[in-house]
Enzyme design. Structure first.
Site, PDB file in Angstrom:
ATOM      1  NE  ARG A   1      35.115  18.061  26.053  1.00 23.64           N
ATOM      2  CZ  ARG A   1      36.192  18.532  26.075  1.00 23.64           C
ATOM      3  NH1 ARG A   1      36.818  19.220  26.736  1.00 23.64           N
ATOM      4  NH2 ARG A   1      37.114  18.234  24.981  1.00 23.64           N
TER       5      ARG A   1
ATOM      6  NE  ARG B   1      46.965  19.782  22.038  1.00 28.02           N
ATOM      7  CZ  ARG B   1      45.529  20.353  22.454  1.00 28.02           C
ATOM      8  NH1 ARG B   1      45.687  21.634  22.600  1.00 28.02           N
ATOM      9  NH2 ARG B   1      44.474  19.740  22.673  1.00 28.02           N
TER      10      ARG B   1
ATOM     11  NE  ARG C   1      41.388  15.072  21.958  1.00 28.91           N
ATOM     12  CZ  ARG C   1      40.296  15.762  22.602  1.00 28.91           C
ATOM     13  NH1 ARG C   1      39.251  15.180  22.699  1.00 28.91           N
ATOM     14  NH2 ARG C   1      40.324  16.896  23.305  1.00 28.91           N
TER      15      ARG C   1
ATOM     16  NE  ARG D   1      36.241  19.262  21.232  1.00 27.30           N
ATOM     17  CZ  ARG D   1      37.301  19.681  21.854  1.00 27.30           C
ATOM     18  NH1 ARG D   1      36.890  20.245  22.936  1.00 27.30           N
ATOM     19  NH2 ARG D   1      38.617  19.139  21.846  1.00 27.30           N
TER      20      ARG D   1
ATOM     21  CE  LYS E   1      44.562  21.635  28.297  1.00 27.84           C
ATOM     22  NZ  LYS E   1      44.053  20.299  27.976  1.00 27.84           N
TER      23      LYS E   1
HETATM   24  P1  AMP Z   1      41.351  21.179  22.318  1.00 25.90           P
HETATM   25  O1  AMP Z   1      40.174  21.958  22.314  1.00 25.90           O
HETATM   26  O2  AMP Z   1      42.716  21.830  23.203  1.00 25.90           O
HETATM   27  O3  AMP Z   1      41.267  19.753  22.988  1.00 25.90           O
HETATM   28  O4  AMP Z   1      41.928  20.900  20.768  1.00 25.90           O
HETATM   29  C1  AMP Z   1      41.305  20.384  19.957  1.00 25.90           C
HETATM   30  C2  AMP Z   1      42.145  19.928  18.774  1.00 25.90           C
HETATM   31  O5  AMP Z   1      42.659  21.157  18.114  1.00 25.90           O
HETATM   32  C3  AMP Z   1      43.268  19.129  19.208  1.00 25.90           C
HETATM   33  O6  AMP Z   1      43.181  17.706  19.004  1.00 25.90           O
HETATM   34  C4  AMP Z   1      44.152  19.468  17.790  1.00 25.90           C
HETATM   35  O7  AMP Z   1      43.612  18.859  16.795  1.00 25.90           O
HETATM   36  C5  AMP Z   1      43.963  21.091  17.642  1.00 25.90           C
HETATM   37  N1  AMP Z   1      44.967  21.738  18.440  1.00 25.90           N
HETATM   38  C6  AMP Z   1      44.482  22.626  19.589  1.00 25.90           C
HETATM   39  N2  AMP Z   1      45.499  23.307  19.937  1.00 25.90           N
HETATM   40  C7  AMP Z   1      46.466  22.818  19.342  1.00 25.90           C
HETATM   41  C8  AMP Z   1      47.872  23.166  19.275  1.00 25.90           C
HETATM   42  N3  AMP Z   1      48.717  23.775  20.087  1.00 25.90           N
HETATM   43  N4  AMP Z   1      48.779  22.325  18.391  1.00 25.90           N
HETATM   44  C9  AMP Z   1      48.241  21.689  17.572  1.00 25.90           C
HETATM   45  N5  AMP Z   1      46.858  21.291  17.437  1.00 25.90           N
HETATM   46  C10 AMP Z   1      46.268  22.011  18.212  1.00 25.90           C
END
Ligand code: AMP
Length: 214
Positions: A127, A88, A171, A160, A13
């Site tokens: 990654r 989400r 996740r 990360r 994404k």
């Molecule tokens: P991402 O970079 O999109 O994979 O997000 C990394 C982490 O940020 C996720 O595992 C959540 O802990 C938090 N996070 C990101 N976006 C959201 C969201 N819309 N709602 C809740 N937690 C989020």
């Protein structure tokens, strides 16, 4: 264009949203990036979200909403945006709809990027991200010229915390439980297109473009 990219972690994404953002000259808004930035600068919302982020759990809706709301109100988002990682949960989708309605806007399209679990784990575990500029690399698919060093800015590459195998599995479980219901939610509203996430970034981008309404 007001577009949401939906899909499991590791589906690509972020990469696709960046490409689309520069193609259309609109911001790529990643809730994960905004949260990591808030954590790094130790803002009050960042401090609230940090523990959830590191464990790979969802940050409470009100924290994410506050961060995304501020970002959507910035002037560069007036002409459109590409949302990545938000919404989400169904509650976030409803909150987004109300927020946009108050701004006289709606979500125009949702693209779901689909990828099998084995491919997701392979992508996420390899990654590596630049600590300084955020550029993404992959040990197997996009290695940096010098191990551990960013090709673009010379910054340090890191993994990360939430890209470690045991956190990846958590996740994915959360995705199935909390986020996958959004597929039906947006399909019912006639907004959803499905795209195969396999292949190179360019291939996936072409598939997405073929689904976008002009
Ligand atoms: P991402 O970079 O999109 O994979 O997000 C990394 C982490 O940020 C996720 O595992 C959540 O802990 C938090 N996070 C990101 N976006 C959201 C969201 N819309 N709602 C809740 N937690 C989020």
């Amino acid at each position: 264009m007001r577009l949401i990219l939906l899909g499991p972690p590791g589906a690509g994404k972020g990469t696709q949203a960046k490409l689309l953002g520069s193609r259309y000259g609109i911001p790529h808004i990643s809730s994960g990036d905004l949260l990591r930035e808030a954590v790094a600068t130790e803002s009050p919302l960042g401090l609230e979200g940090r523990a959830f982020l590191n464990k790979g759990e969802l940050v409470p809706d009100e924290v994410v909403l506050a961060i995304v709301r501020d970002r959507l109100r910035q002037s560069d988002a007036v002409r459109g945006f590409i949302l990545d990682g938000f919404p989400r949960t169904l509650a976030q989708a409803e909150a987004l709809a109300s927020l946009l309605e108050a701004m006289g806007q709606t979500v125009q399209q949702v693209v779901l990027i689909e990828l099998r679990e084995v491919d997701i784990v392979r992508r996420l575990s390899g990654r590596r991200v630049c600590r300084r500029c955020g550029e993404m690399f992959h040990l197997e698919f996009r290695p940096s010229r010098q191990p551990g060093i960013c090709d673009r800015c010379g910054g340090e590459l890191y993994q990360r915390d939430d890209d470690r195998p045991e956190v990846i599995r958590r996740r994915l479980g959360i995705y199935e439980l909390e986020t996958a219901p959004l597929v039906a939610y947006y399909a019912e509203r006639g907004l959803l297109s499905r795209v195969d996430g396999n292949g190179t970034a360019e291939e996936v981008q072409r598939r997405i473009l073929s689904h976008l309404h002009p």
